[in-house]
Scaffold this motif. Sequence first.
Motif, PDB file in Angstrom:
ATOM      1  N   ILE A   1       0.862  -1.181   0.000  1.00  0.00           N
ATOM      2  CA  ILE A   1       0.000   0.000   0.000  1.00  0.00           C
ATOM      3  C   ILE A   1       0.901   1.235   0.000  1.00  0.00           C
ATOM      4  N   TYR A   2       0.639   2.137  -0.916  1.00  0.00           N
ATOM      5  CA  TYR A   2       1.473   3.334  -1.087  1.00  0.00           C
ATOM      6  C   TYR A   2       0.620   4.573  -0.884  1.00  0.00           C
ATOM      7  N   LYS A   3       1.092   5.465  -0.013  1.00  0.00           N
ATOM      8  CA  LYS A   3       0.400   6.726   0.237  1.00  0.00           C
ATOM      9  C   LYS A   3       1.368   7.880  -0.010  1.00  0.00           C
ATOM     10  N   LYS A   4       1.022   8.749  -0.955  1.00  0.00           N
ATOM     11  CA  LYS A   4       1.873   9.888  -1.303  1.00  0.00           C
ATOM     12  C   LYS A   4       1.751  10.979  -0.245  1.00  0.00           C
ATOM     13  N   THR A   5       2.875  11.558   0.127  1.00  0.00           N
ATOM     14  CA  THR A   5       2.893  12.667   1.060  1.00  0.00           C
ATOM     15  C   THR A   5       3.999  13.626   0.655  1.00  0.00           C
ATOM     16  N   GLU A   6       3.992  14.815   1.217  1.00  0.00           N
ATOM     17  CA  GLU A   6       5.048  15.788   0.953  1.00  0.00           C
ATOM     18  C   GLU A   6       5.898  15.926   2.206  1.00  0.00           C
ATOM     19  N   SER A   7       7.000  15.215   2.235  1.00  0.00           N
ATOM     20  CA  SER A   7       7.849  15.215   3.425  1.00  0.00           C
ATOM     21  C   SER A   7       9.240  14.720   3.048  1.00  0.00           C
ATOM     22  N   SER A   8      10.205  15.105   3.852  1.00  0.00           N
ATOM     23  CA  SER A   8      11.557  14.579   3.671  1.00  0.00           C
ATOM     24  C   SER A   8      11.735  13.253   4.400  1.00  0.00           C
ATOM     25  N   LEU A   9      10.670  12.790   5.080  1.00  0.00           N
ATOM     26  CA  LEU A   9      10.702  11.534   5.819  1.00  0.00           C
ATOM     27  C   LEU A   9       9.818  10.495   5.150  1.00  0.00           C
ATOM     28  N   THR A  10      10.216   9.239   5.252  1.00  0.00           N
ATOM     29  CA  THR A  10       9.412   8.113   4.790  1.00  0.00           C
ATOM     30  C   THR A  10       9.070   7.232   5.982  1.00  0.00           C
ATOM     31  N   SER A  11       7.792   6.881   6.096  1.00  0.00           N
ATOM     32  CA  SER A  11       7.332   5.971   7.146  1.00  0.00           C
ATOM     33  C   SER A  11       6.866   4.674   6.501  1.00  0.00           C
ATOM     34  N   PHE A  12       7.172   3.558   7.133  1.00  0.00           N
ATOM     35  CA  PHE A  12       6.711   2.278   6.598  1.00  0.00           C
ATOM     36  C   PHE A  12       6.314   1.341   7.726  1.00  0.00           C
ATOM     37  N   CYS A  13       5.465   0.388   7.393  1.00  0.00           N
ATOM     38  CA  CYS A  13       5.022  -0.624   8.347  1.00  0.00           C
ATOM     39  C   CYS A  13       4.909  -1.956   7.623  1.00  0.00           C
ATOM     40  N   ILE A  14       5.594  -2.958   8.130  1.00  0.00           N
ATOM     41  CA  ILE A  14       5.502  -4.332   7.639  1.00  0.00           C
ATOM     42  C   ILE A  14       4.683  -5.115   8.653  1.00  0.00           C
ATOM     43  N   GLY A  15       3.546  -5.658   8.238  1.00  0.00           N
ATOM     44  CA  GLY A  15       2.671  -6.357   9.171  1.00  0.00           C
ATOM     45  C   GLY A  15       2.326  -7.758   8.715  1.00  0.00           C
ATOM     46  N   PHE A  16       2.066  -8.619   9.674  1.00  0.00           N
ATOM     47  CA  PHE A  16       1.682 -10.004   9.396  1.00  0.00           C
ATOM     48  C   PHE A  16       0.414 -10.350  10.167  1.00  0.00           C
ATOM     49  N   ASN A  17      -0.428 -11.128   9.530  1.00  0.00           N
ATOM     50  CA  ASN A  17      -1.600 -11.676  10.209  1.00  0.00           C
ATOM     51  C   ASN A  17      -1.103 -12.812  11.099  1.00  0.00           C
ATOM     52  N   ALA A  18      -0.368 -12.413  12.153  1.00  0.00           N
ATOM     53  CA  ALA A  18       0.381 -13.374  12.971  1.00  0.00           C
ATOM     54  C   ALA A  18       0.408 -12.934  14.421  1.00  0.00           C
ATOM     55  N   GLY A  19      -0.726 -12.411  14.888  1.00  0.00           N
ATOM     56  CA  GLY A  19      -0.809 -11.963  16.270  1.00  0.00           C
ATOM     57  C   GLY A  19      -1.121 -13.098  17.222  1.00  0.00           C
ATOM     58  N   ALA A  20      -1.362 -12.735  18.475  1.00  0.00           N
ATOM     59  CA  ALA A  20      -1.575 -13.732  19.520  1.00  0.00           C
ATOM     60  C   ALA A  20      -2.814 -14.586  19.276  1.00  0.00           C
ATOM     61  N   ASP A  21      -3.787 -14.054  18.523  1.00  0.00           N
ATOM     62  CA  ASP A  21      -4.991 -14.832  18.218  1.00  0.00           C
ATOM     63  C   ASP A  21      -4.691 -16.094  17.420  1.00  0.00           C
ATOM     64  N   LYS A  22      -3.544 -16.140  16.763  1.00  0.00           N
ATOM     65  CA  LYS A  22      -3.232 -17.282  15.908  1.00  0.00           C
ATOM     66  C   LYS A  22      -2.595 -18.435  16.685  1.00  0.00           C
ATOM     67  N   GLU A  23      -2.326 -18.225  17.954  1.00  0.00           N
ATOM     68  CA  GLU A  23      -1.694 -19.263  18.760  1.00  0.00           C
ATOM     69  C   GLU A  23      -2.717 -20.323  19.165  1.00  0.00           C
ATOM     70  N   ASP A  24      -2.237 -21.529  19.405  1.00  0.00           N
ATOM     71  CA  ASP A  24      -3.102 -22.541  20.005  1.00  0.00           C
ATOM     72  C   ASP A  24      -2.788 -22.624  21.496  1.00  0.00           C
ATOM     73  N   ASN A  25      -3.484 -23.480  22.205  1.00  0.00           N
ATOM     74  CA  ASN A  25      -3.340 -23.537  23.666  1.00  0.00           C
ATOM     75  C   ASN A  25      -1.954 -23.954  24.122  1.00  0.00           C
ATOM     76  N   ASP A  26      -1.203 -24.595  23.233  1.00  0.00           N
ATOM     77  CA  ASP A  26       0.142 -25.043  23.594  1.00  0.00           C
ATOM     78  C   ASP A  26       1.223 -24.044  23.202  1.00  0.00           C
ATOM     79  N   SER A  27       0.821 -22.909  22.616  1.00  0.00           N
ATOM     80  CA  SER A  27       1.844 -21.952  22.170  1.00  0.00           C
ATOM     81  C   SER A  27       1.496 -20.523  22.572  1.00  0.00           C
ATOM     82  N   ILE A  28       0.828 -20.357  23.727  1.00  0.00           N
ATOM     83  CA  ILE A  28       0.495 -19.019  24.204  1.00  0.00           C
ATOM     84  C   ILE A  28       1.772 -18.212  24.408  1.00  0.00           C
TER      85      ILE A  28
END
Length: 402
Positions: A13-40
């Motif tokens: 996803i690309y969002k154009k802005t006017e700045s000398s800085l670049t912000s980025f975020c790398i995300g995964f559908n891999a949060g705590a909800d994906k754990e099973d009872n043996d991997s909390i």
Amino acid sequence: MKSIILNNGVKLIYKKTESSLTSFCIGFNAGADKEDNDSIGAAHAVEHMVFKGTDSRSEEEINKKCDELFAFNNAMTNFPYVIYYGVCSNEDFEEGFELYSDIVINPKMNFAFEEEMSVIRTESREWKEDIDQYCEDELYYNAFKSRRMKKIIIGDKEDIEKITQESLVKFYNKYYVGLNCTVSVVTSLDFDEVKKLSERTIGIMKRGNQKEYEYNYEFDNPQCFNKSIEGFTGAKIQYCFDISDLNDDEIEAMRIFNAYFGEGVSCVLYDNLRTKHGYVYDVSSEVKNESGIKLFTIKASTSKDKINDVKALIDNIIKDVQCGNISINNDDIKNLYKRIIRKRNMDVERGIIMAVRLTTYNIMYGNEQKLVNELEGRYDIISNLNDIVKHVFRKSAVQIIR
């Protein structure tokens, strides 16, 4: 705003802005909800371990480069997602993004495991020393039978002791794949430049399989729970109400109601509990609309001798709401909505917040356009506010800590 799917399944996803800085975020559908009872706790532990070194960089080299390249950088595990994000100058974006891509694609996962587990155990102990957080954790533990949020994100002592290096590698291999990944970049750099960089960095991640997940929103223990803590001189109370069956328009209506009910020093809760009676030193409400959570909450802080009065007054306020005694008309709703939209837009003026929101909205809702809809106020929130609030306030779970 533009978005494309790279050959390995990563959504960019690309969002154009006017700045000398670049912000980025790398995300995964891999949060705590994906754990099973043996991997909390595995999701959070993986987030720690990927920074311990890669095939080509040591932990010390990673730490040094992070300080050299970033104005700000961090990582966070939540119930629905894990994210890695940073802000750097435009001229350093290529090197900074390549560094973070290397961290999430090529972690060794076999260095200083016991050392990092010791750090996480300390973090778990300190987590429980935050009384506000502890009250919320106790509420979720008592109110829900099988939802992952019964347990804290990082896991308690017993959960952490069960984590093995092998279980972290298994979790990483399952969820850290291209089809499970969203990347957002907020920058003044050209789209083609960002696309080419993404293709040769995060674009080489293995494609894997997309992990569909069905969230359990059961709410089967709506009652009041009490717990005493030795040495704690105050008292906390928190309510939660289920909003999992509301659609987007209805969720937005609840946010309007929340601005009237529990935000600021002129809201209903503050006016009744603080201004008129002096019962509390802190009170608020919140709409929690993340995947796997979806609750409306009320929380207050008071003294031990006032806690029963506080609960009785909040209960009476809730009854008034259920009876339709809401002093809010259509003009009030429009003005409250404008206030919310202003705050949202002020929030995402920071490029890193925009990048994080775009990534997490895509992970949770499968649609980053939902963020744009919220920023521009594209919802019908006026017609049936009273009915929506009455529906939400049907039953609650309450936790008291004293």
